[in-house]
Enzyme design. Structure first.
Site, short mmCIF file in Angstrom:
data_model
loop_
_atom_site.label_atom_id
_atom_site.label_comp_id
_atom_site.label_asym_id
_atom_site.label_seq_id
_atom_site.Cartn_x
_atom_site.Cartn_y
_atom_site.Cartn_z
CG ASP A 24 13.45 -9.21 -4.25
OD1 ASP A 24 13.86 -8.04 -4.37
OD2 ASP A 24 12.90 -9.65 -3.22
CD GLU A 72 14.48 -11.38 0.70
OE1 GLU A 72 13.74 -11.76 -0.21
OE2 GLU A 72 14.45 -11.87 1.86
CE LYS A 129 12.39 -6.67 -2.03
NZ LYS A 129 12.28 -7.91 -1.26
CE LYS A 132 11.18 -13.07 3.15
NZ LYS A 132 12.43 -13.62 2.60
CB VAL A 157 10.55 -14.10 -8.07
CG1 VAL A 157 10.33 -14.46 -9.53
CG2 VAL A 157 12.00 -13.69 -7.84
CB THR A 158 8.13 -15.84 -4.84
OG1 THR A 158 7.89 -15.55 -3.46
CG2 THR A 158 9.47 -16.51 -4.99
CB CYS A 162 9.44 -10.26 -2.43
SG CYS A 162 10.55 -10.85 -1.13
CD GLN A 202 -12.35 -9.07 -0.47
OE1 GLN A 202 -12.98 -8.34 0.29
NE2 GLN A 202 -11.29 -9.77 -0.09
N1 TIU Z 1 11.96 -12.18 -3.09
C1 TIU Z 1 11.33 -13.11 -2.38
O1 TIU Z 1 10.18 -13.43 -2.66
N2 TIU Z 1 12.04 -13.70 -1.34
C2 TIU Z 1 11.79 -14.98 -0.89
O2 TIU Z 1 12.49 -15.45 0.03
N3 TIU Z 1 10.78 -15.68 -1.47
C3 TIU Z 1 10.44 -16.98 -1.28
O3 TIU Z 1 9.41 -17.40 -1.84
N4 TIU Z 1 11.20 -17.77 -0.53
#
Ligand code: TIU
Length: 227
Positions: A24, A72, A129, A132, A157-158, A162, A202
Site C-alpha cells: 500500500d 488498498e 485489496k 487491511k 505502510v502502515t 496493513c 516470543q
Molecule cells: N494500508 C494501511 O495500513 N491502511 C490504513 O488505513 N492504515 C492506517 O494506518 N490508517
C-alpha cells in the site's frame, strides 16, 4: 540459501522461493494533502520509508526476486466496502469522497495508485485489496502458489495496520516473513516501535525483523534467479 542478520535470530531464505511484498505505498497514504493527512496524520513519518524501500526494491529486482505490490481500495460503486469501514472514524473525508487526488481509495483514481518512486514494473504483480490484509478477498495466495513462494520480505505502510494484518495472515498460511524495519512506516512512532517488537517477540511469533542495509547486503550476494 541466503542469510540476513535479523531479530530475534538470523533469517535464512532461498531467493528462488522468496517474494518482496510491498504493502500500500499509495499516494492517498503518502502524499501531503492526501487521505492520510486528512485523517489528521503526519505523512512525513511514512515518507521516511520511500528511500530505503527504493533501495531494497532495486536490489530485489537485480536479484530476480519476485516483486508483488498491493493497493488498498474499492470499486467505484463501493460494493466491496463494508458499511462499517465507510462509517468508521471521523475523517474530514471518507472513502469514495472527492479528494485532492481523486475519489479517496477508489481503484483507478490517481491517489489510489502507487507513488512514482516505487512504481511497479511491467510484469510485477499488483494486488488490489479491499481490506487491511493482502490475503483477504484477493488472488495473493494463488499468485504465491504459482511462483512457489515460501518466504515473504515485507515492506510498506502502515506497520501496525496493513503490514501487521498481512504478516499475521501469511503466518497462518505457512509463510516465513521478514519485515524490513526501516521500510515499514507508521503515523505513530510508538506503534512503529511496538509493532516491530510484536512481530519478532516470543522467538519470532509472527516473523523476523531486519534493517534494509542487511537485506540489501544479502541480496547483493544473490545471483539472479532464473525462471
Ligand atoms: N494500508 C494501511 O495500513 N491502511 C490504513 O488505513 N492504515 C492506517 O494506518 N490508517
Amino acid at each position: 540459501m541466503t542469510e540476513i542478520p535479523a531479530t530475534p535470530s538470523p533469517f535464512t531464505f532461498d531467493p528462488a522461493t522468496t517474494a518482496l511484498v510491498i504493502i500500500d505505498m499509495q499516494r492517498d497514504f503518502l502524499l501531503p494533502g492526501g487521505f492520510g493527512e486528512s485523517l489528521g496524520n503526519d505523512v512525513a513519518l511514512l515518507r521516511t520509508v520511500i528511500e530505503p524501500l527504493a533501495g531494497v526494491l532495486a536490489c530485489a529486482r537485480a536479484a530476480g526476486i519476485t516483486v508483488i505490490h498491493t493497493r488498498e481500495g474499492h470499486l467505484p460503486d463501493l460494493s466491496d466496502c463494508p458499511p462499517s469501514k465507510l462509517r468508521r472514524g471521523n475523517p474530514a473525508q471518507r472513502i469514495g469522497d472527492p479528494g485532492r487526488f481523486g475519489r479517496i481509495l477508489i481503484r483507478g483514481e490517481y491517489g489510489h495508485d502507487i507513488i512514482d518512486e516505487l512504481a511497479p514494473l511491467a510484469g510485477e504483480t499488483v494486488i488490489d485489496k479491499p481490506g487491511k490484509g493482502a490475503f483477504y478477498a484477493t488472488e495473493l495466495a494463488t499468485v504465491l502458489r504459482q511462483h512457489s513462494i515460501a518466504t515473504l520480505l515485507v515492506a510498506g505502510v502502515t506497520t501496525e495496520v496493513c503490514v501487521h494484518t498481512t504478516v499475521r495472515e501469511a503466518n497462518d498460511r505457512g509463510y516465513e516473513c521478514l519485515v524490513v524495519a526501516d521500510c515499514v512506516g507508521s503515523y505513530f512512532p510508538e506503534f512503529q516501535r511496538v509493532g516491530l517488537s510484536m512481530i519478532s517477540a516470543q522467538g519470532a511469533i509472527f516473523g523476523w525483523v531486519a534493517d534494509s542495509a542487511d537485506v540489501i547486503a544479502a541480496l547483493g550476494t544473490t545471483a539472479p534467479v532464473t525462471a
